[in-house]
Write a protein that holds these residues in place. Structure first.
Motif, PDB file in Angstrom:
ATOM      1  N   LEU A  12       0.784  -1.490   0.402  1.00  0.00           N
ATOM      2  CA  LEU A  12      -0.094  -0.223  -0.098  1.00  0.00           C
ATOM      3  C   LEU A  12       0.894   1.148  -0.078  1.00  0.00           C
ATOM      4  O   LEU A  12       0.309   2.359  -0.236  1.00  0.00           O
ATOM      5  N   ILE A  13       1.267   1.185   0.851  1.00  0.00           N
ATOM      6  CA  ILE A  13       2.546   2.633   0.954  1.00  0.00           C
ATOM      7  C   ILE A  13       3.709   2.472  -1.123  1.00  0.00           C
ATOM      8  O   ILE A  13       3.610   4.029  -1.220  1.00  0.00           O
ATOM      9  N   VAL A  14       3.992   1.595  -1.575  1.00  0.00           N
ATOM     10  CA  VAL A  14       4.411   1.679  -2.535  1.00  0.00           C
ATOM     11  C   VAL A  14       3.226   2.252  -3.472  1.00  0.00           C
ATOM     12  O   VAL A  14       3.367   3.146  -4.227  1.00  0.00           O
ATOM     13  N   LEU A  15       2.262   1.748  -3.524  1.00  0.00           N
ATOM     14  CA  LEU A  15       1.392   2.285  -4.474  1.00  0.00           C
ATOM     15  C   LEU A  15       0.402   3.281  -4.307  1.00  0.00           C
ATOM     16  O   LEU A  15       0.786   4.241  -5.054  1.00  0.00           O
ATOM     17  N   VAL A  16       1.194   3.681  -3.066  1.00  0.00           N
ATOM     18  CA  VAL A  16      -0.002   5.397  -2.900  1.00  0.00           C
ATOM     19  C   VAL A  16       1.381   6.089  -3.227  1.00  0.00           C
ATOM     20  O   VAL A  16       1.858   7.242  -3.498  1.00  0.00           O
ATOM     21  N   LEU A  18       3.310   5.694  -5.460  1.00  0.00           N
ATOM     22  CA  LEU A  18       3.562   6.040  -7.255  1.00  0.00           C
ATOM     23  C   LEU A  18       2.648   6.206  -8.053  1.00  0.00           C
ATOM     24  O   LEU A  18       2.768   6.655  -8.632  1.00  0.00           O
ATOM     25  N   VAL A  19       1.229   6.476  -7.285  1.00  0.00           N
ATOM     26  CA  VAL A  19       0.280   7.624  -7.552  1.00  0.00           C
ATOM     27  C   VAL A  19       0.401   8.806  -7.633  1.00  0.00           C
ATOM     28  O   VAL A  19       0.511   9.743  -8.284  1.00  0.00           O
ATOM     29  N   ALA A  20       1.527   9.210  -6.291  1.00  0.00           N
ATOM     30  CA  ALA A  20       1.910  10.361  -6.316  1.00  0.00           C
ATOM     31  C   ALA A  20       3.072  10.799  -7.245  1.00  0.00           C
ATOM     32  O   ALA A  20       2.658  12.039  -7.709  1.00  0.00           O
ATOM     33  N   LEU A  21       4.048  10.021  -7.553  1.00  0.00           N
ATOM     34  CA  LEU A  21       4.410  10.414  -8.802  1.00  0.00           C
ATOM     35  C   LEU A  21       4.331  10.584  -9.565  1.00  0.00           C
ATOM     36  O   LEU A  21       4.868  11.661 -10.358  1.00  0.00           O
ATOM     37  N   LEU A  22       2.714   9.545 -10.434  1.00  0.00           N
ATOM     38  CA  LEU A  22       2.463  10.254 -11.687  1.00  0.00           C
ATOM     39  C   LEU A  22       1.511  11.317 -11.733  1.00  0.00           C
ATOM     40  O   LEU A  22       1.828  11.328 -12.782  1.00  0.00           O
ATOM     41  N   ALA A  23       0.952  11.551 -10.730  1.00  0.00           N
ATOM     42  CA  ALA A  23       0.205  13.273 -10.680  1.00  0.00           C
ATOM     43  C   ALA A  23       1.366  13.910 -10.794  1.00  0.00           C
ATOM     44  O   ALA A  23       1.336  15.074 -11.243  1.00  0.00           O
TER      45      ALA A  23
END
Length: 56
Positions: A12-16, A18-23
């Protein structure tokens, strides 16, 4: 509970992350006028625009 700490929470930490990095990196592909920060201040309506309802 060990499965959550060992597998699910790090995922979950890695997914959050990656989503922030994508945004954040999506700003590269925006047009130059949209990539700038939004202006801060008052926006006044056009003087010829009438927002009042018509009273007949």
């Amino acid at each position: 509970m060990g499965i959550f700490r060992q597998y699910i929470a790090p995922l979950l930490i890695v997914l959050v992350f990656l989503v922030a990095l994508l945004a954040v990196s999506a700003r590269i592909f925006l047009p130059s006028d949209m990539a700038a920060p939004a202006p801060v201040g008052w926006v006044l309506p056009h003087p010829t625009t009438n927002y009042a309802p018509e009273l007949d």
